[in-house]
Design a protein around this motif. Structure first.
Motif, PDB file in Angstrom:
ATOM      1  N   ARG A   1     -14.052   1.115  -9.174  1.00 47.80           N
ATOM      2  CA  ARG A   1     -13.459   0.353 -10.261  1.00 47.80           C
ATOM      3  C   ARG A   1     -14.532  -0.395 -10.926  1.00 47.80           C
ATOM      4  O   ARG A   1     -14.518  -0.474 -12.133  1.00 47.80           O
ATOM      5  CB  ARG A   1     -12.920  -0.837  -9.606  1.00 47.80           C
ATOM      6  N   SER A   2     -15.748  -0.390 -10.248  1.00 47.05           N
ATOM      7  CA  SER A   2     -17.134  -0.994 -11.487  1.00 47.05           C
ATOM      8  C   SER A   2     -17.720   0.098 -11.623  1.00 47.05           C
ATOM      9  O   SER A   2     -18.710  -0.045 -12.431  1.00 47.05           O
ATOM     10  CB  SER A   2     -17.789  -1.846 -10.294  1.00 47.05           C
ATOM     11  N   LYS A   3     -17.483   1.503 -11.353  1.00 48.64           N
ATOM     12  CA  LYS A   3     -18.229   2.431 -11.662  1.00 48.64           C
ATOM     13  C   LYS A   3     -17.926   3.156 -12.945  1.00 48.64           C
ATOM     14  O   LYS A   3     -18.623   3.810 -13.632  1.00 48.64           O
ATOM     15  CB  LYS A   3     -18.350   3.325 -10.502  1.00 48.64           C
ATOM     16  N   ILE A   4     -16.713   2.925 -13.171  1.00 53.84           N
ATOM     17  CA  ILE A   4     -16.201   3.901 -14.498  1.00 53.84           C
ATOM     18  C   ILE A   4     -15.414   2.707 -15.318  1.00 53.84           C
ATOM     19  O   ILE A   4     -15.007   1.656 -14.638  1.00 53.84           O
ATOM     20  CB  ILE A   4     -15.047   5.008 -14.087  1.00 53.84           C
ATOM     21  N   LEU A   5     -15.150   3.125 -16.428  1.00 58.06           N
ATOM     22  CA  LEU A   5     -14.414   2.491 -17.212  1.00 58.06           C
ATOM     23  C   LEU A   5     -13.121   2.965 -17.514  1.00 58.06           C
ATOM     24  O   LEU A   5     -12.794   3.828 -18.654  1.00 58.06           O
ATOM     25  CB  LEU A   5     -14.967   2.103 -18.786  1.00 58.06           C
TER      26      LEU A   5
ATOM     27  N   PRO B   1     -10.317   1.992 -18.853  1.00 53.85           N
ATOM     28  CA  PRO B   1      -9.583   2.168 -20.096  1.00 53.85           C
ATOM     29  C   PRO B   1     -10.003   3.407 -21.030  1.00 53.85           C
ATOM     30  O   PRO B   1      -9.286   3.807 -21.876  1.00 53.85           O
ATOM     31  CB  PRO B   1      -9.833   0.641 -20.928  1.00 53.85           C
ATOM     32  N   ARG B   2     -11.258   3.721 -21.063  1.00 60.60           N
ATOM     33  CA  ARG B   2     -11.554   5.100 -21.728  1.00 60.60           C
ATOM     34  C   ARG B   2     -10.728   6.087 -21.277  1.00 60.60           C
ATOM     35  O   ARG B   2     -10.504   6.921 -22.343  1.00 60.60           O
ATOM     36  CB  ARG B   2     -12.913   5.392 -21.512  1.00 60.60           C
ATOM     37  N   PHE B   3     -10.507   6.026 -19.920  1.00 63.09           N
ATOM     38  CA  PHE B   3      -9.768   7.302 -19.535  1.00 63.09           C
ATOM     39  C   PHE B   3      -8.285   7.258 -20.152  1.00 63.09           C
ATOM     40  O   PHE B   3      -7.732   8.378 -20.635  1.00 63.09           O
ATOM     41  CB  PHE B   3      -9.668   7.638 -18.428  1.00 63.09           C
TER      42      PHE B   3
ATOM     43  N   ARG C   1      -7.083   5.916 -22.755  1.00 63.23           N
ATOM     44  CA  ARG C   1      -6.949   6.171 -24.131  1.00 63.23           C
ATOM     45  C   ARG C   1      -6.865   7.688 -24.313  1.00 63.23           C
ATOM     46  O   ARG C   1      -6.168   8.130 -25.266  1.00 63.23           O
ATOM     47  CB  ARG C   1      -8.102   5.503 -24.912  1.00 63.23           C
ATOM     48  N   ARG C   2      -7.705   8.527 -23.510  1.00 65.97           N
ATOM     49  CA  ARG C   2      -7.724   9.717 -23.812  1.00 65.97           C
ATOM     50  C   ARG C   2      -6.566  10.498 -23.260  1.00 65.97           C
ATOM     51  O   ARG C   2      -5.917  11.331 -23.946  1.00 65.97           O
ATOM     52  CB  ARG C   2      -8.920  10.307 -22.759  1.00 65.97           C
TER      53      ARG C   2
ATOM     54  N   ARG D   1      -2.545  -6.189 -19.426  1.00 67.03           N
ATOM     55  CA  ARG D   1      -3.781  -6.444 -20.439  1.00 67.03           C
ATOM     56  C   ARG D   1      -4.204  -5.275 -21.185  1.00 67.03           C
ATOM     57  O   ARG D   1      -4.421  -4.825 -22.296  1.00 67.03           O
ATOM     58  CB  ARG D   1      -4.889  -7.011 -19.875  1.00 67.03           C
ATOM     59  N   GLN D   2      -4.337  -4.211 -20.387  1.00 66.11           N
ATOM     60  CA  GLN D   2      -4.904  -2.680 -20.708  1.00 66.11           C
ATOM     61  C   GLN D   2      -3.614  -2.182 -21.832  1.00 66.11           C
ATOM     62  O   GLN D   2      -3.961  -1.659 -22.804  1.00 66.11           O
ATOM     63  CB  GLN D   2      -4.777  -1.854 -19.522  1.00 66.11           C
TER      64      GLN D   2
ATOM     65  N   ALA E   1      -3.963  -3.526 -25.115  1.00 66.18           N
ATOM     66  CA  ALA E   1      -5.066  -3.143 -25.738  1.00 66.18           C
ATOM     67  C   ALA E   1      -4.760  -2.118 -26.571  1.00 66.18           C
ATOM     68  O   ALA E   1      -5.209  -1.470 -27.219  1.00 66.18           O
ATOM     69  CB  ALA E   1      -6.283  -3.078 -25.048  1.00 66.18           C
TER      70      ALA E   1
END
Lengths: 74, 368
Positions: B95-99, B101-103, B105-106, B129-130, B133
């Motif tokens: 969880r702290s290694k990837i972002l 939300p970027r995934f 969105r794709r 919250r995601q 956004a």
């Protein structure tokens, strides 16, 4: 050459709930209450600053202003 | 440092998806239950996207999942396809290694054009919250109505709650609901027939009712036979009872109920022929009377604030209500659990908005 100030400005532009001027250079963002959505918004601004996308493989390592500075200026 | 990649689901992924699901939720999900949820719905196969990390030994490990369940909806005469976000999770070690939300969105870029709207139901605050956004609107609250059907209903509930918690049987201390099929109950002016999951499948009423009433409804899940079959009668988690209420004065209604807590009936769905008149209230009251006659001490119904606005608040202000705890809770507790919604480009041409929906527990899968 990217400056610390430009990185702090990008964090401000992300609209997250923290004052980047008070963030220590090597302070871990998550220790200051920023979650993955905040980090996402920050990196949207950092990528605009950088002019290109930052790889998913790298982004998890960029956890402080200092690490972002070193990455952008490598 | 790991290398990350993402891709859509391929056959065989269900094993590692279920493993990660078990790790995150503590629940064991069978392959059959996975396929029921993600492959066999009337709306088609789900949109399932996985995130993988390449380990130092070159093997790939599934570390994240994002799913959209296709759920058939109606809006008046129009049949629509909505997508429900479900099973958003990332392995705790990553969880702290990837972002994440970027995934997401794709993923959304790939699937959004398939749907007329997207929604979430409940979830951790971070997930909601995601969604916001991503353009979801969270205007409407979830509302749960609870009716105590007899004096001491609160006591019965406490006994039932603690017996379940400590894995003890409470049936000798509290009323239990009779489980029956093909039964007939006559109330003043209203007849009620009740069927179990197996028998409901063959009742013609459930094949025709939705087509005849749907034009009276705003944005709402479809209740065609295939939808009822998949959601309720084929449900791998819960057994339901499906009821038909007939009244010469107020028209017909359909209710689907479950009884997972001893003595408590949850009304998972309730559809009436004439929803905007007092028939909703009177037929719901008849359902509650039926529940009391069949042993229940408590009835629960979950819906949203705009659903209540649409049917009319007075439709659910039913008496008597012997639950004092509930009345106190309603006065002092402020619910802030919301239902995020997003209208996709394809949905805008139908004139649907994020408000004025009629939603029940039908849009959950019955997984407690």
């Amino acid at each position: 050459m990217f400056t610390i100030e430009s990185i702090r400005q990008a964090i401000k532009d992300a609209g997250v709930d923290i004052n980047p001027d008070t963030l220590p250079l090597d302070g871990e963002f998550r220790n200051f209450g920023l979650d993955s959505l905040d980090m996402f918004n920050i990196f949207v601004e950092i990528e605009k600053l950088n002019g290109s996308q930052i790889s998913d493989d790298i982004i998890g390592e960029l956890t402080s202003i200092k690490s972002i500075f070193e990455y952008l200026n490598k | 440092m790991y290398k990350y990649s993402y891709r859509p689901y391929t056959s065989g992924d269900e094993n590692s998806i279920n493993d990660l699901y078990a790790k995150i939720t503590g629940r064991i999900r069978s392959k059959a239950a996975y396929f029921w949820q993600w492959q066999n719905a009337p709306g088609g196969k789900g949109e399932v996207w996985v995130i993988e990390a390449e380990l130092p030994n070159g093997q790939k490990m599934l570390i994240g999942h994002h799913g959209i369940m296709p759920v058939r909806f109606s809006y008046g005469q129009d049949d629509l396809l909505f997508g429900k976000t479900e099973n958003t999770f990332v392995h705790p070690d990553f969880r702290s290694k990837i972002l994440y939300p970027r995934f997401e969105r794709r993923f959304a870029y790939h699937y959004e054009n398939r749907f007329h709207a997207l929604f979430s139901t409940l979830g951790p605050r971070a997930a909601i919250r995601q969604r916001q956004a991503q353009g979801y609107v969270s205007e409407h609250l979830w509302k749960t109505y609870i009716w105590g059907l007899r004096p001491l209903s609160d006591i019965y509930y406490l006994i039932s709650y603690y017996s379940k918690r400590y894995n003890k049987s409470a049936e000798m201390f509290i009323p239990v609901v009779k489980n029956e099929s093909d039964s007939y109950t006559r109330l003043p002016g209203i007849n009620i027939r009740c069927y179990n999951d197996h028998d409901a499948l063959f009742i013609d009423f459930f094949r025709t009712f939705w087509s005849s009433v749907k034009r009276s409804y705003p944005v709402t899940p479809s209740r065609y036979h295939e939808d009822l079959k998949w959601r309720f009668w084929d449900n791998p988690y819960i057994s339901y009872q499906s009821l038909i209420l007939d009244s010469e004065l107020y028209g017909s209604a359909m209710a689907v109920i479950s009884n997972t807590v001893p003595g408590t009936i949850r009304v998972d769905d309730f559809i009436v022929e004439h929803p905007k008149s007092k028939s909703f209230r009177l037929l719901f009251e008849a359902l509650i009377t039926w529940a009391r006659m069949h042993g229940a001490y408590r009835v629960i119904f979950t819906t949203t604030s705009d659903s209540v606005d649409w049917v009319g608040h007075e439709s659910l202000q039913l008496q008597p209500n012997f639950s004092f705890a509930r009345r106190i809770y309603d006065i002092f507790a402020k619910s802030d659990v919301r239902m995020p919604r997003k209208i996709c480009t394809n949905g805008q041409v139908f004139g649907i908005t994020c408000s004025n929906w009629f939603v029940t527990s039908m849009i959950f899968e019955g997984i407690s």
